[in-house]
Design an enzyme around this catalytic site. Sequence first.
Site, short mmCIF file in Angstrom:
data_model
loop_
_atom_site.label_atom_id
_atom_site.label_comp_id
_atom_site.label_asym_id
_atom_site.label_seq_id
_atom_site.Cartn_x
_atom_site.Cartn_y
_atom_site.Cartn_z
N ARG A 144 -16.33 15.94 25.37
CA ARG A 144 -15.79 16.17 26.72
C ARG A 144 -16.89 16.24 27.77
NH1 ARG A 144 -10.38 19.01 25.65
NH2 ARG A 144 -10.22 19.48 27.84
N TYR A 147 -17.28 14.25 31.17
CA TYR A 147 -16.44 14.70 32.29
C TYR A 147 -16.95 16.05 32.81
CZ TYR A 147 -12.06 15.97 34.74
OH TYR A 147 -11.11 16.33 35.68
N GLY A 150 -20.41 15.68 34.20
CA GLY A 150 -20.32 14.79 35.37
C GLY A 150 -19.80 15.57 36.58
N ASN A 176 -5.13 22.68 35.52
CA ASN A 176 -4.10 21.74 35.04
C ASN A 176 -2.92 21.59 36.00
OD1 ASN A 176 -5.56 22.98 32.71
ND2 ASN A 176 -4.46 21.39 31.61
N ARG A 188 -1.99 13.65 28.47
CA ARG A 188 -1.99 15.06 28.85
C ARG A 188 -0.75 15.74 28.27
NH1 ARG A 188 -4.49 14.99 35.00
NH2 ARG A 188 -3.68 12.90 35.22
N PHE A 193 4.48 15.75 26.00
CA PHE A 193 5.64 16.50 25.47
C PHE A 193 6.96 15.94 26.04
CE2 PHE A 193 3.61 20.93 24.34
CZ PHE A 193 2.81 20.30 23.39
N GLY A 209 -1.29 25.71 18.38
CA GLY A 209 -0.47 25.83 19.59
C GLY A 209 -0.63 27.16 20.31
N THR A 212 -4.08 28.40 25.41
CA THR A 212 -3.29 28.56 26.64
C THR A 212 -3.80 27.66 27.77
OG1 THR A 212 -4.66 30.30 27.62
CG2 THR A 212 -2.91 31.01 26.10
N ASP A 276 -11.87 21.77 22.44
CA ASP A 276 -10.67 22.05 23.23
C ASP A 276 -10.71 23.53 23.67
OD1 ASP A 276 -7.72 20.49 23.33
OD2 ASP A 276 -7.59 22.66 23.57
P1 NAD Z 1 -5.65 10.01 37.94
O1 NAD Z 1 -6.32 9.37 36.79
O2 NAD Z 1 -4.20 9.78 38.11
O3 NAD Z 1 -6.36 9.62 39.30
C1 NAD Z 1 -7.71 9.26 39.41
C2 NAD Z 1 -7.80 8.02 40.28
O4 NAD Z 1 -9.19 7.66 40.45
C3 NAD Z 1 -7.11 6.80 39.66
O5 NAD Z 1 -6.30 6.18 40.63
C4 NAD Z 1 -8.26 5.89 39.23
O6 NAD Z 1 -7.92 4.54 39.21
C5 NAD Z 1 -9.32 6.25 40.26
N1 NAD Z 1 -10.70 5.99 39.82
C6 NAD Z 1 -11.28 6.35 38.65
N2 NAD Z 1 -12.56 5.93 38.62
C7 NAD Z 1 -12.79 5.29 39.80
C8 NAD Z 1 -13.91 4.62 40.35
N3 NAD Z 1 -15.08 4.54 39.69
N4 NAD Z 1 -13.80 4.07 41.58
C9 NAD Z 1 -12.62 4.14 42.27
N5 NAD Z 1 -11.52 4.76 41.79
C10 NAD Z 1 -11.61 5.32 40.57
O7 NAD Z 1 -5.95 11.58 37.82
P2 NAD Z 1 -5.47 12.80 38.72
O8 NAD Z 1 -4.82 13.76 37.84
O9 NAD Z 1 -4.76 12.31 39.91
O10 NAD Z 1 -6.87 13.43 39.15
C11 NAD Z 1 -7.42 13.23 40.44
C12 NAD Z 1 -8.72 14.03 40.56
O11 NAD Z 1 -8.46 15.42 40.37
C13 NAD Z 1 -9.76 13.64 39.51
O12 NAD Z 1 -11.04 13.64 40.12
C14 NAD Z 1 -9.69 14.75 38.50
O13 NAD Z 1 -10.91 14.97 37.86
C15 NAD Z 1 -9.28 15.94 39.37
N6 NAD Z 1 -8.57 16.95 38.56
C16 NAD Z 1 -7.27 16.74 38.18
C17 NAD Z 1 -6.64 17.70 37.41
C18 NAD Z 1 -5.19 17.55 36.98
O14 NAD Z 1 -4.70 18.40 36.24
N7 NAD Z 1 -4.47 16.54 37.39
C19 NAD Z 1 -7.32 18.84 36.99
C20 NAD Z 1 -8.64 19.01 37.38
C21 NAD Z 1 -9.25 18.06 38.18
N1 UDP Z 2 -2.20 19.19 23.73
C1 UDP Z 2 -1.23 19.28 22.75
N2 UDP Z 2 -0.47 18.18 22.49
C2 UDP Z 2 -0.60 17.01 23.18
C3 UDP Z 2 -1.58 16.94 24.20
C4 UDP Z 2 -2.36 18.04 24.45
O1 UDP Z 2 -1.05 20.33 22.11
O2 UDP Z 2 0.14 16.07 22.88
C5 UDP Z 2 -3.01 20.39 24.04
C6 UDP Z 2 -4.50 20.15 24.13
O3 UDP Z 2 -5.10 20.25 22.85
C7 UDP Z 2 -4.93 21.27 25.06
C8 UDP Z 2 -3.73 21.45 25.99
O4 UDP Z 2 -2.63 20.84 25.32
O5 UDP Z 2 -5.13 22.46 24.33
C9 UDP Z 2 -3.93 20.79 27.35
O6 UDP Z 2 -4.33 19.45 27.14
P1 UDP Z 2 -4.47 18.40 28.30
O7 UDP Z 2 -5.04 17.16 27.69
O8 UDP Z 2 -3.21 18.28 29.06
O9 UDP Z 2 -5.53 19.04 29.32
P2 UDP Z 2 -6.92 19.83 29.13
O10 UDP Z 2 -6.63 21.17 29.70
O11 UDP Z 2 -7.29 19.92 27.70
O12 UDP Z 2 -7.87 19.03 29.93
#
Ligand code: NAD
Ligand code: UDP
Length: 314
Positions: A144, A147, A150, A176, A188, A193, A209, A212, A276
């Site tokens: 991981r 990410y 990064g 999340n 995800r 689910f 499971g 959290t 995880d």
């Molecule tokens: P997503 O994958 O749906 O959206 C990310 C978007 O970025 C996509 O449209 C993808 O095509 C674009 N992208 C990826 N790499 C790129 C690049 N090099 N140049 C241009 N575009 C690029 O994901 P999301 O859930 O909408 O997440 C959006 C942002 O929020 C991300 O930065 C993610 O790390 C952050 N984030 C999301 C969550 C969540 O639970 N959804 C949680 C924590 C952080």
């Molecule tokens: N998870 C799970 N079943 C799935 C996908 C994910 O039990 O089909 C678990 C995963 O191991 C983690 C939690 O659900 O503990 C959240 O996972 P997700 O990939 O949504 O996001 P994360 O918080 O790990 O980035």
Amino acid sequence: MKKNVLIAGGAGFLGSHLCDRVLKNGDNVLCIDNLSTGRKKNISHLNNNTNFKFIEHDIVEELKIGNSLDQIYNLASPASPTNYQLDRIQTIKTNVIGSINLLELAKKNNATILQASTSEVYGDPEVHPQAETYWGNVNPIGPRSCYDEGKRCAETLFFDYHRQENIKIKVMRIFNTYGPRMQADDGRVVSNFINQALSGKPVTIYGDGTQTRSFCYVDDLIDGMYKLMHCNESIKGPINIGNPDEFTMNELAEKIIDKLGDQKISTQFKILPEDDPKQRKPDISLAKKLLKWKPEVSLEDGLERTIKFFQEKI
Ligand code: NAD
Ligand code: UDP
């Protein structure tokens, strides 16, 4: 006056909702996306909106864009563990080189720039709930890490551009988030689910499971993001945005199965992925105090809306 707003990653799940929100406020949106995990379909309803423009572009490459931008949101990065591990080097490049490119653009335009950071900067946390003062517990060489590290490096870059170049920054740590326009196959837990249950397949629970997570509905998240961008310049973050209601994955599976009301849906336990995190829950005291923000949508309501979205898609 109308603002010119660049949204990198605007064709993704969160980004497309942010495009809607900014346009609703009457501003112009320039959506930049390489469509790696995003979809044109997420923004197709905006095609005829004269305030909206889409450019297909990878933020790892320099952005040659004019100098009339007021605000930049950086949401460009794959977000689900499945997606960000598909090409780990590209994930690091996106978060590091891509962030530098956008920060340089912010410098050229004297624009405010917001970074969509993540709760993953806390890694597998030893402190619970996680407050912004916690420095985290991240494996620097695990699956991981591309990410987590990064995103950590991106935060460093944002603060160094602020210190060194006086750039106006906002850093939010997103926990999340789920809702309509998630990709059905992004791996995800919420999308997995729901789609497994809807197609009559067993719901896959990783590990036992008992780990959290705390799930925030997309509308609440976008509201917090928007408030952070528009609050006083002195509020730079990092600031947690998420829903502090914490659930085990067993509880989440039970809720989704209950909502679908189909007794035949079974669960299947699978191996827990490496590194995880065992528990995650945001401390949102800072967001409450500084942004007057707190989530409004319960998991029950949010799941119903998300299930409806996936049912309509099928
Ligand atoms: P997503 O994958 O749906 O959206 C990310 C978007 O970025 C996509 O449209 C993808 O095509 C674009 N992208 C990826 N790499 C790129 C690049 N090099 N140049 C241009 N575009 C690029 O994901 P999301 O859930 O909408 O997440 C959006 C942002 O929020 C991300 O930065 C993610 O790390 C952050 N984030 C999301 C969550 C969540 O639970 N959804 C949680 C924590 C952080
Ligand atoms: N998870 C799970 N079943 C799935 C996908 C994910 O039990 O089909 C678990 C995963 O191991 C983690 C939690 O659900 O503990 C959240 O996972 P997700 O990939 O949504 O996001 P994360 O918080 O790990 O980035």
